[in-house]
Design an enzyme around this catalytic site. Sequence first.
Site, PDB file in Angstrom:
ATOM      1  N   TYR A 285       0.861  -1.196   0.000  1.00  0.00           N
ATOM      2  CA  TYR A 285       0.000   0.000   0.000  1.00  0.00           C
ATOM      3  C   TYR A 285       0.888   1.233   0.000  1.00  0.00           C
ATOM      4  CZ  TYR A 285      -3.405   3.417   1.798  1.00  0.00           C
ATOM      5  OH  TYR A 285      -4.209   4.511   1.984  1.00  0.00           O
TER       6      TYR A 285
ATOM      7  N   ASP B  53       9.616   3.284  -0.058  1.00  0.00           N
ATOM      8  CA  ASP B  53       8.532   3.946   0.659  1.00  0.00           C
ATOM      9  C   ASP B  53       8.690   3.616   2.142  1.00  0.00           C
ATOM     10  OD1 ASP B  53       6.247   4.974   1.692  1.00  0.00           O
ATOM     11  OD2 ASP B  53       4.886   4.058   0.246  1.00  0.00           O
TER      12      ASP B  53
ATOM     13  N   LYS C 248       3.916  10.129   8.437  1.00  0.00           N
ATOM     14  CA  LYS C 248       3.613   9.633   9.787  1.00  0.00           C
ATOM     15  C   LYS C 248       4.520  10.215  10.888  1.00  0.00           C
ATOM     16  CE  LYS C 248       1.211   5.685   7.976  1.00  0.00           C
ATOM     17  NZ  LYS C 248      -0.118   5.308   8.318  1.00  0.00           N
TER      18      LYS C 248
HETATM   19  C1  PLP Z   1       3.898   2.573   3.044  1.00  0.00           C
HETATM   20  C2  PLP Z   1       2.858   3.654   2.971  1.00  0.00           C
HETATM   21  N1  PLP Z   1       2.944   4.594   2.020  1.00  0.00           N
HETATM   22  C3  PLP Z   1       2.055   5.597   1.943  1.00  0.00           C
HETATM   23  C4  PLP Z   1       1.006   5.692   2.831  1.00  0.00           C
HETATM   24  C5  PLP Z   1       0.015   6.812   2.729  1.00  0.00           C
HETATM   25  O1  PLP Z   1       0.183   7.706   3.797  1.00  0.00           O
HETATM   26  P1  PLP Z   1      -1.005   8.672   4.263  1.00  0.00           P
HETATM   27  O2  PLP Z   1      -2.034   7.814   4.933  1.00  0.00           O
HETATM   28  O3  PLP Z   1      -0.338   9.645   5.195  1.00  0.00           O
HETATM   29  O4  PLP Z   1      -1.527   9.327   3.034  1.00  0.00           O
HETATM   30  C6  PLP Z   1       0.879   4.736   3.838  1.00  0.00           C
HETATM   31  C7  PLP Z   1      -0.217   4.817   4.823  1.00  0.00           C
HETATM   32  O5  PLP Z   1      -0.413   3.998   5.667  1.00  0.00           O
HETATM   33  C8  PLP Z   1       1.820   3.681   3.904  1.00  0.00           C
HETATM   34  O6  PLP Z   1       1.728   2.728   4.841  1.00  0.00           O
END
Ligand code: PLP
Length: 386
Positions: free
Chosen positions: A138, A222, A249
């Site tokens: 994700y 990521d 986060k």
């Molecule tokens: C690995 C990863 N990338 C991107 C995101 C997206 O972040 P946001 O919820 O702050 O948009 C998340 C969210 O959980 C994530 O786990």
Amino acid sequence: MTSADKLFARAVDVMPGGNTRSTLFVEPHPPYAVAGAGAFVVDSAGHRTIDCNNNYTALIHGHADPEILAAASDAAAKGTAFGLPTSYEVDMAELLSARTGMQKWRFCNSGTEAVMMLIRGARAHTGRDLVVRFDGSYHGTYDGVVSPGASGVPAGVADASIVLPQDDVEALDAAMQALGDRVAVVLLDLMPNRAGLRPVSSEFASAARRLTHEHGALLAIDEVITFRLGGGGLHQTYEITPDLVSLGKVIGGGFPVGAVGGRADVLDAFSPLGDGPVAWGGTFSANPVTMAAGLTAIRRYDESDIAVLNAKGDGLRGRLVDAGLAVNGRGSLLRLVVEDAKTTWWRLYEAGVLAGTNGLLALSTVMTDEDVDLIANRVISALDGA
Ligand SMILES: Cc1ncc(COP(=O)(O)O)c(C=O)c1O
């Protein structure tokens, strides 16, 4: 009718399904949080849980940390957002560069936005379109990174990415041999939560680095979730140097945040000096309240704090596994492997543990050894025989 039922009845009249974050929905409807202090949260019925959700891993120091609150209120008292940059964003970029080794940074307000920006920059830098990513990972809700065929996503957008199986060196090799000269970026989460929170093998991470080099593509890690696992993120543990990283986060200290870091020549795609081809705004990007809170949170989370927290997570995982539960993850991030996520979530909640709706548990530095014992005992008794 409970107070949460009443709130939800109002919510369904004005929000689809009464909901604004799909991630946290549990049927019939989630409880409503009223207050958090340290490691605990109280809902509108007065039920107190130990917070192992920590806003989906973002709250590294728990709730209402006095130092973070003071930093945020000091910044806010001088103005919450300006049509000018502030020194906070420079401090944050310097801190993140020192931690990660990434040379340049751009800020935004969520991990989703960070991944959007990262992909735009990668495409602009390479002059290529394709994004390679991995099944079940994700990366937020941007059109280009959700499941191909997801409702509302144009076919043309889905066609600009290739989704490969997780941790499969042969599949990645074959895809790069076939299409490598069209690949802008390989986007990799080293421990993808939604795919099960299992760390990828170091062979796979090294192959991703080698193959992207060989085919002139960029490697992006990521680290929106995994950054909390190491001083500069999880990629350092794998001893690979990506071209780009996305963060979010924990670096916001509890406020909305996202960031892209990377090699100077790649990030210069966004530079208004010279001929950077990408213009990218963001009214609240790098706002001083987020930056001040995030700086305080991250300065207080150095290598030794991280080691202590990860050891607590490993200890908790060991206890749960010894009790017969299946648990994935690493360090302060754990994921209970369960058949029925909804029933599990409610059992945990009723036993006094706030988890993620998929069984995710994320620890925070305010948790004492006694708190970790409490979590272990509550999880084990809630899931006993489940
Ligand atoms: C690995 C990863 N990338 C991107 C995101 C997206 O972040 P946001 O919820 O702050 O948009 C998340 C969210 O959980 C994530 O786990």
